[in-house]
Design a protein around this motif. Sequence first.
Motif, PDB file in Angstrom:
ATOM      1  N   GLY A   1       0.797  -1.219   0.000  1.00 12.69           N
ATOM      2  CA  GLY A   1       0.000   0.000   0.000  1.00 12.69           C
ATOM      3  C   GLY A   1       0.825   1.261   0.000  1.00 12.69           C
ATOM      4  O   GLY A   1       0.310   2.357   0.252  1.00 12.69           O
ATOM      5  N   ARG A   2       2.121   1.149  -0.357  1.00 17.99           N
ATOM      6  CA  ARG A   2       3.018   2.306  -0.272  1.00 17.99           C
ATOM      7  C   ARG A   2       3.502   2.735  -1.655  1.00 17.99           C
ATOM      8  O   ARG A   2       4.030   1.934  -2.419  1.00 17.99           O
ATOM      9  CB  ARG A   2       4.224   1.983   0.605  1.00 17.99           C
ATOM     10  CG  ARG A   2       3.838   1.682   2.040  1.00 17.99           C
ATOM     11  CD  ARG A   2       5.052   1.430   2.896  1.00 17.99           C
ATOM     12  NE  ARG A   2       4.689   1.200   4.287  1.00 17.99           N
ATOM     13  CZ  ARG A   2       5.553   1.010   5.268  1.00 17.99           C
ATOM     14  NH1 ARG A   2       6.850   0.992   5.003  1.00 17.99           N
ATOM     15  NH2 ARG A   2       5.140   0.814   6.503  1.00 17.99           N
ATOM     16  N   ALA A   3       3.336   4.018  -1.951  1.00 19.19           N
ATOM     17  CA  ALA A   3       3.843   4.569  -3.204  1.00 19.19           C
ATOM     18  C   ALA A   3       5.364   4.602  -3.175  1.00 19.19           C
ATOM     19  O   ALA A   3       5.979   4.760  -2.115  1.00 19.19           O
ATOM     20  CB  ALA A   3       3.292   5.978  -3.408  1.00 19.19           C
ATOM     21  N   CYS A   4       5.983   4.460  -4.341  1.00 18.96           N
ATOM     22  CA  CYS A   4       7.443   4.462  -4.392  1.00 18.96           C
ATOM     23  C   CYS A   4       7.937   4.748  -5.802  1.00 18.96           C
ATOM     24  O   CYS A   4       7.180   4.697  -6.773  1.00 18.96           O
ATOM     25  CB  CYS A   4       7.999   3.117  -3.914  1.00 18.96           C
ATOM     26  SG  CYS A   4       7.648   1.746  -5.041  1.00 18.96           S
ATOM     27  N   ILE A   5       9.233   5.050  -5.900  1.00 17.36           N
ATOM     28  CA  ILE A   5       9.919   5.192  -7.183  1.00 17.36           C
ATOM     29  C   ILE A   5      10.786   3.959  -7.394  1.00 17.36           C
ATOM     30  O   ILE A   5      11.449   3.483  -6.466  1.00 17.36           O
ATOM     31  CB  ILE A   5      10.787   6.459  -7.220  1.00 17.36           C
ATOM     32  CG1 ILE A   5       9.904   7.710  -7.201  1.00 17.36           C
ATOM     33  CG2 ILE A   5      11.678   6.480  -8.451  1.00 17.36           C
ATOM     34  CD1 ILE A   5      10.676   9.005  -7.106  1.00 17.36           C
ATOM     35  N   ALA A   6      10.775   3.427  -8.596  1.00 15.85           N
ATOM     36  CA  ALA A   6      11.595   2.261  -8.914  1.00 15.85           C
ATOM     37  C   ALA A   6      12.049   2.350 -10.362  1.00 15.85           C
ATOM     38  O   ALA A   6      11.440   3.043 -11.189  1.00 15.85           O
ATOM     39  CB  ALA A   6      10.818   0.970  -8.684  1.00 15.85           C
ATOM     40  N   GLU A   7      13.133   1.643 -10.669  1.00 17.78           N
ATOM     41  CA  GLU A   7      13.611   1.608 -12.043  1.00 17.78           C
ATOM     42  C   GLU A   7      12.631   0.839 -12.920  1.00 17.78           C
ATOM     43  O   GLU A   7      11.869  -0.003 -12.458  1.00 17.78           O
ATOM     44  CB  GLU A   7      14.995   0.966 -12.114  1.00 17.78           C
ATOM     45  CG  GLU A   7      16.085   1.807 -11.492  1.00 17.78           C
ATOM     46  CD  GLU A   7      17.455   1.176 -11.678  1.00 17.78           C
ATOM     47  OE1 GLU A   7      17.519   0.083 -12.261  1.00 17.78           O
ATOM     48  OE2 GLU A   7      18.440   1.787 -11.243  1.00 17.78           O
ATOM     49  N   GLY A   8      12.677   1.118 -14.179  1.00 16.11           N
ATOM     50  CA  GLY A   8      11.779   0.489 -15.138  1.00 16.11           C
ATOM     51  C   GLY A   8      11.554   1.447 -16.279  1.00 16.11           C
ATOM     52  O   GLY A   8      12.416   2.284 -16.575  1.00 16.11           O
ATOM     53  N   CYS A   9      10.447   1.391 -16.921  1.00 18.01           N
ATOM     54  CA  CYS A   9      10.115   2.359 -17.960  1.00 18.01           C
ATOM     55  C   CYS A   9      11.250   2.514 -18.964  1.00 18.01           C
ATOM     56  O   CYS A   9      11.696   3.629 -19.263  1.00 18.01           O
ATOM     57  CB  CYS A   9       9.756   3.711 -17.357  1.00 18.01           C
ATOM     58  SG  CYS A   9       8.345   3.660 -16.229  1.00 18.01           S
ATOM     59  N   GLU A  10      11.778   1.401 -19.438  1.00 19.44           N
ATOM     60  CA  GLU A  10      12.851   1.399 -20.438  1.00 19.44           C
ATOM     61  C   GLU A  10      14.086   2.153 -19.950  1.00 19.44           C
ATOM     62  O   GLU A  10      14.660   2.972 -20.655  1.00 19.44           O
ATOM     63  CB  GLU A  10      12.342   1.978 -21.756  1.00 19.44           C
ATOM     64  CG  GLU A  10      11.182   1.201 -22.363  1.00 19.44           C
ATOM     65  CD  GLU A  10      10.677   1.826 -23.645  1.00 19.44           C
ATOM     66  OE1 GLU A  10      11.069   2.975 -23.950  1.00 19.44           O
ATOM     67  OE2 GLU A  10       9.901   1.166 -24.353  1.00 19.44           O
ATOM     68  N   GLY A  11      14.465   1.889 -18.727  1.00 19.73           N
ATOM     69  CA  GLY A  11      15.682   2.475 -18.188  1.00 19.73           C
ATOM     70  C   GLY A  11      15.484   3.705 -17.340  1.00 19.73           C
ATOM     71  O   GLY A  11      16.403   4.151 -16.654  1.00 19.73           O
ATOM     72  N   GLY A  12      14.316   4.299 -17.367  1.00 22.75           N
ATOM     73  CA  GLY A  12      14.047   5.467 -16.546  1.00 22.75           C
ATOM     74  C   GLY A  12      13.341   5.091 -15.264  1.00 22.75           C
ATOM     75  O   GLY A  12      12.973   3.936 -15.049  1.00 22.75           O
ATOM     76  N   ASP A  13      13.157   6.083 -14.406  1.00 24.43           N
ATOM     77  CA  ASP A  13      12.460   5.838 -13.143  1.00 24.43           C
ATOM     78  C   ASP A  13      10.951   5.906 -13.353  1.00 24.43           C
ATOM     79  O   ASP A  13      10.436   6.717 -14.128  1.00 24.43           O
ATOM     80  CB  ASP A  13      12.866   6.872 -12.098  1.00 24.43           C
ATOM     81  CG  ASP A  13      14.241   6.597 -11.523  1.00 24.43           C
ATOM     82  OD1 ASP A  13      14.708   5.456 -11.660  1.00 24.43           O
ATOM     83  OD2 ASP A  13      14.836   7.529 -10.950  1.00 24.43           O
ATOM     84  N   CYS A  14      10.246   5.048 -12.625  1.00 35.51           N
ATOM     85  CA  CYS A  14       8.783   5.034 -12.629  1.00 35.51           C
ATOM     86  C   CYS A  14       8.277   5.327 -11.229  1.00 35.51           C
ATOM     87  O   CYS A  14       8.891   4.928 -10.237  1.00 35.51           O
ATOM     88  CB  CYS A  14       8.249   3.670 -13.058  1.00 35.51           C
ATOM     89  SG  CYS A  14       8.528   3.264 -14.771  1.00 35.51           S
ATOM     90  N   PHE A  15       7.157   6.001 -11.157  1.00 41.16           N
ATOM     91  CA  PHE A  15       6.468   6.207  -9.892  1.00 41.16           C
ATOM     92  C   PHE A  15       5.305   5.239  -9.826  1.00 41.16           C
ATOM     93  O   PHE A  15       4.482   5.181 -10.746  1.00 41.16           O
ATOM     94  CB  PHE A  15       5.964   7.647  -9.776  1.00 41.16           C
ATOM     95  CG  PHE A  15       5.187   7.917  -8.518  1.00 41.16           C
ATOM     96  CD1 PHE A  15       5.815   7.886  -7.282  1.00 41.16           C
ATOM     97  CD2 PHE A  15       3.830   8.218  -8.564  1.00 41.16           C
ATOM     98  CE1 PHE A  15       5.101   8.129  -6.110  1.00 41.16           C
ATOM     99  CE2 PHE A  15       3.110   8.473  -7.405  1.00 41.16           C
ATOM    100  CZ  PHE A  15       3.753   8.422  -6.179  1.00 41.16           C
TER     101      PHE A  15
END
Length: 334
Positions: free
Chosen positions: A161-175
């Motif tokens: 249930g916690r929002a976060c930033i992680a890698e992904g999106c073709e090498g960029g950061d995703c929220f």
Amino acid sequence: MTIHTGDYLLDHAKAWSRDGLGVALATVVQTWGSSPCPTGSQMVINAKAGFEGSVSGGCIEASVVSESLEALKSGAFEIAEYGVSKEMSFAAGLSCGGSVRVMLEVLDDALLAALSGPRPAVRIVDMRDGKWTVVRGEAAMGRLPADGDMIARAAKVLSTGRACIAEGCEGGDCFYQPLLAPYRMLVVGAVRIAQILAPMAAEVGFHVTVIDPRRAFSTDARFPETDMVREWPDKAVAKLGLDAQTALVALTHDAKPDDMALGLAVRSDAFYVGALGSKRTHASRVARLREAGYTEAEIGRIHAPVGLDIGARTPGEIAVSILAQVIAARNGRA
């Protein structure tokens, strides 16, 4: 941290949109140090500079509104950063000494529909260009392609249930933003305490329903913005259901309706069960429930006298004590 704001921000956004106003959405995506609002906190802003919600507790809202108005004019996606330094004034920084990143985006019809859709779900946003997708189960819908790793991470985000930033999106950061079903509060008894408790509970993210078959009590005039069910509690609670995101509070101070609701609640997954009444009243209640076949463990789930012990005496004080205890239970502190 899980954010409990209910649907009131979306309700405001929908109303503004119906009135023909452009709407922007501001979301805290990252914080450092001391910040009054955690990741996932949100504001909605309309084209006339009206806003609801908070992203800092008051420190940067004026700046966020100003930048959101610019975003509405240009249609641009932006990640704004706010912090405090010797050169920064209170109008543009966090007086508490922390720093925060805020995502600004136009809340158009497509995004509004996605956020209003079935829950639980997770929205994934590419922080480079604002493209997003909403993941429900194994399915993703939106302009942002979501691979298996992203869908798996969305499932983990949903579990916490916690929002976060992680890698992904073709090498960029995703929220990753969890979209959770709102917590519910079922209040049995349309009494004065309920009149005060219901709007307060709604402000902290509960969808509140008041249950009372007595027409003189359960009027729209007394509860203008609260859902009402004018049936006996056994029928009403059975229809509404009790799950792990539901609190039940019995306030009629009448054994028959209160016992009806409590009997169902203590054998459910409800995360909180409370009942109004003195220690003597509760002792009589316990005896009745034992005689009816309820176990000590089931009866022991009832918080009674209801609310935190803050010396509450007036209806308003009792309502505050109840809400505090329910929030503590929701947050694993009771």
